[in-house]
Each structure stands twice: as C-alpha cells, then as structure tokens.
Write an enzyme that holds these catalytic residues in place. Structure first.
Site, mmCIF file in Angstrom:
data_model
loop_
_atom_site.group_PDB
_atom_site.id
_atom_site.type_symbol
_atom_site.label_atom_id
_atom_site.label_comp_id
_atom_site.label_asym_id
_atom_site.label_seq_id
_atom_site.Cartn_x
_atom_site.Cartn_y
_atom_site.Cartn_z
ATOM 1 N N ASP A 164 34.525 17.769 -17.374
ATOM 2 C CA ASP A 164 35.960 18.043 -17.560
ATOM 3 C C ASP A 164 36.590 16.862 -18.284
ATOM 4 O O ASP A 164 36.654 15.757 -17.758
ATOM 5 C CB ASP A 164 36.625 18.255 -16.200
ATOM 6 C CG ASP A 164 38.092 18.663 -16.329
ATOM 7 O OD1 ASP A 164 38.614 18.664 -17.463
ATOM 8 O OD2 ASP A 164 38.707 18.967 -15.293
ATOM 9 N N HIS A 174 14.327 12.191 -24.469
ATOM 10 C CA HIS A 174 13.576 12.051 -23.228
ATOM 11 C C HIS A 174 12.929 10.675 -23.099
ATOM 12 O O HIS A 174 12.353 10.367 -22.057
ATOM 13 C CB HIS A 174 12.507 13.130 -23.122
ATOM 14 C CG HIS A 174 13.003 14.381 -22.451
ATOM 15 N ND1 HIS A 174 13.488 14.384 -21.167
ATOM 16 C CD2 HIS A 174 13.093 15.653 -22.891
ATOM 17 C CE1 HIS A 174 13.852 15.611 -20.840
ATOM 18 N NE2 HIS A 174 13.638 16.398 -21.871
#
Length: 284
Positions: free
Chosen positions: A229, A22
């Site tokens: 993908d 983060h």
C-alpha cells in the site's frame, strides 16, 4: 534488485514494475521489500517488518556442490497463456477429493494438479512410460533452526518434486493427481532436515533439469505482493512478466478483485501444444 519503475496513467492509476534476482532474495523477500517501500511512502517511521539478514545463524550448512561445467539448457519457444479457475470449480474439486480420500486439500493443490494434468495431456507423448516432472518451490523459513525467521529476506526455499509416468498423470482422476502432489509436500520436512544436516539428497533439489517434460510452478498468493500500500490502497492486480526460454513454468496468483478463484499465468508450452493445453485448462 533494481529500483522500482513507476508508470502513471491519465486516469489516475499507476503501475509499479520491479525486477529482483534470486542471487539476493526469494519471492517472500521481494514481497517484504515492496511492502517496506509502501510503509515509507505512507509516512511510517520504519517498515512494519524489520529486515533480518543473520544468514550465518539461520541458514544450515548444506552438502558441498559438485564441481564441473555448467549445463547448457535447451531453449524453447514457450507461449504465454493466462487462465482463471473459478471458485466454484475449485470448491467442487476440493469436495470430490474429500469424498474420495477423507482428506482436505488446498486451492494450490487443486490448481497445480489441474495445470500439470492439462499440460501433460497436451504434450501427447507417444510413450506413456515417459517420465514427466513437476517442481514447485516451498518456503522453508518455518523449518529453520531457532525459529527466528520473521523478516529474513534472503533465499529460503526448497524445491519439491513430483515425478510420474505420463500415462499415469493423463489417465488419473484429478483426486489422484492431487494425491501425488500432497505426498510430495508431506515429504518436505524430512527431506529438508536431511539436506540441512549436510546429507546429500537425491535428486539434488537445486539441480534443476529444464527439459520440456518438466514443469515448474510458483505460488504468488502468499508472498504479500497484494498487501503493498503506497497510500492509495492495495493493488488491483499483480502479474509476472519474465522470459526464461529454457524453463517451462507457471505462476499461481489471484484474479482482480472482486473476482475469486485462482489466476494461472503460464509460459510452459510451445505453439504445437498451445491449443489443446488451452482447451484442457478452460474445460475445468
């Protein structure tokens, strides 16, 4: 952000492991990074979403941080538990909320309400006036000035907090708990605008209190992680694997297709509370 690690199996499947921080990005930014790798793997000349930094133009100037020593959080022996909420039970809860209030609620509202109530009941706090806290992290890209937010991959979230007496959370019907959560969500635009304008918002949304009476929830269903993908189709499952012994937490995701509903992965109770917490969640 560490480079992805790939494990291949003899069946032809593979697992991609990714560690992000983060200090660089939030969940949406990490999802954008993962999708960009997939775009390149499939031979695209550039990512479908162009990464944007422009932090100085997008991010407001918040109040200055108060100086002082960093707190030392208490460590817990938190146990993992994963529970699936069926689509039928979620839709039933939505229908009950609509009948009770005349308003609609989301799958996130139902899941987080059930989770918070089940956990609070499992704690069996002796004093029903003890405050229990719920925090969840809301994307605020749409609230930034200028609206030029597509592709921004830095941190851009705000902590939405709900606090109530434990007895109130335990005894309320689910619609009542959902209503608490929706009230907190409705305050987000105004609170974020004040914070972005340099006003000090109390309590500080980024000064997180990691007590056992507090629960933090992240929604992974909108991060784009299930869209990545690499040339073989989208993932069959995305799961978190993190160990933060000072932070009771839960992550809301999706179960493997074709199963519908919500999958909640938790690390939020210790052994003494785990059996009742499991029973409460599975009773939904």
């Amino acid at each position: 952000m560490a480079p992805p690690k790939v494990t291949e199996f003899t069946c032809g499947g593979f697992v991609v492991g990714l560690t992000s921080s983060h200090s660089i990005t939030d969940g949406l930014g990490a999802g954008q990074f993962i999708n960009a790798i997939g775009d390149y793997a499939r031979g695209l000349p550039k990512p479908r979403v162009t990464p944007i930094w422009s932090r100085g133009e997008l991010i407001p100037k918040p109040p200055k941080l108060l100086s002082g020593p960093l707190p030392v959080p208490r460590m817990f022996e938190l146990r993992y538990l994963t529970v699936d909420l069926s689509i039928d039970s979620i839709e039933h809860a939505k229908s009950q909320f609509l009948q009770s209030t005349g308003q609609r609620c989301s799958t996130f509202d139902v899941a987080i309400a059930r989770l918070w109530q089940a956990r609070t009941r499992s704690l069996r706090l002796a004093d029903p006036s003890t405050r229990v806290n719920l925090g969840f992290f809301a994307n605020t890209r749409h609230l930034l000035r200028g609206g030029a937010t597509a592709g921004f991959y830095g941190n851009c979230f705000y902590t939405v907090t709900v606090s109530a007496e434990s007895g109130e959370v335990v005894s309320a019907d689910l619609a009542g708990v959902i209503d608490m959560i929706r009230d907190a969500k409705a305050r987000l635009p105004a609170e974020f605008a004040r914070w972005a304008a340099g006003e000090r918002v109390e309590p500080d949304p980024y000064d997180l209190s990691f007590s056992y009476e507090s629960l933090f929830v992240t929604d992974w269903t909108r991060l784009g992680l299930m869209d990545a993908d690499y040339g073989w189709g989208t993932p069959s499952q995305v799961i978190p694997f993190a160990f933060q012994p000072f932070m009771p937490k839960a992550i809301i995701g999706a179960p493997p297709a074709p199963k519908a509903g919500a999958r909640i992965t938790t690390q939020c109770v210790e052994d003494v509370n785990l059996p009742e917490f499991r029973d409460e969640m599975e009773a939904f």
